[in-house]
Motif scaffolding. Structure first.
Motif, PDB file in Angstrom:
ATOM      1  N   GLY A  11      31.146  36.353-102.645  1.00  0.00           N
ATOM      2  CA  GLY A  11      31.745  35.150-102.080  1.00  0.00           C
ATOM      3  C   GLY A  11      33.259  35.188-102.087  1.00  0.00           C
ATOM      4  O   GLY A  11      33.878  36.217-102.356  1.00  0.00           O
ATOM      5  N   LEU A  47      31.023  25.711-102.893  1.00  0.00           N
ATOM      6  CA  LEU A  47      30.570  27.061-103.209  1.00  0.00           C
ATOM      7  C   LEU A  47      29.777  26.993-104.505  1.00  0.00           C
ATOM      8  O   LEU A  47      30.201  26.352-105.465  1.00  0.00           O
ATOM      9  CB  LEU A  47      31.759  28.002-103.382  1.00  0.00           C
ATOM     10  N   TYR A  49      27.958  29.173-107.574  1.00  0.00           N
ATOM     11  CA  TYR A  49      27.815  30.438-108.290  1.00  0.00           C
ATOM     12  C   TYR A  49      26.789  30.237-109.401  1.00  0.00           C
ATOM     13  O   TYR A  49      26.787  29.198-110.069  1.00  0.00           O
ATOM     14  CB  TYR A  49      29.156  30.881-108.873  1.00  0.00           C
ATOM     15  N   TYR A  66      27.602  34.804-106.606  1.00  0.00           N
ATOM     16  CA  TYR A  66      27.634  33.874-105.488  1.00  0.00           C
ATOM     17  C   TYR A  66      26.224  33.610-104.973  1.00  0.00           C
ATOM     18  O   TYR A  66      25.448  34.520-104.753  1.00  0.00           O
ATOM     19  CB  TYR A  66      28.510  34.451-104.376  1.00  0.00           C
TER      20      TYR A  66
END
Length: 96
Positions: A11, A47, A49, A66
């Motif tokens: 990512g 995002l 993770y 990611y």
């Protein structure tokens, strides 16, 4: 508050090492979410993770990988945690 320098893999944060606050059991959280504000034509998104164990020799440590499937949506609605069950849940115990 204690923190651990934790590596991010994949990512946009690939190769980045950030200090992550440790929880009450001195571990990093299972998921780490990074909000990304809207820029130009791209919408705001989050995002995601996911924690994974990295082994080097006899020692191990946590790192974040990611999760593209959970990161594609805009905001928290795109994450896997925000989606509820598709069918109503049944009774939680015996019926008298």
């Amino acid at each position: 508050m204690k923190s651990a320098d934790t590596e991010f893999v994949g990512g946009p944060l690939d190769g980045t090492v950030l200090p992550i606050p440790l929880g009450p059991m001195l571990g990093v959280p299972k998921k780490y979410k990074v909000p990304v504000p809207a820029q130009g034509d791209s919408p705001a998104r989050t995002l995601v993770y996911v924690r994974s164990k990295q082994v080097r020799g006899l020692s191990w440590f946590w790192r974040y990988e990611y999760d593209e499937a959970a990161s594609t949506g805009a905001g928290p609605a795109g994450s896997a945690e925000a989606t509820g069950p598709t069918e109503p849940a049944g009774p939680t115990g015996p019926v008298d």
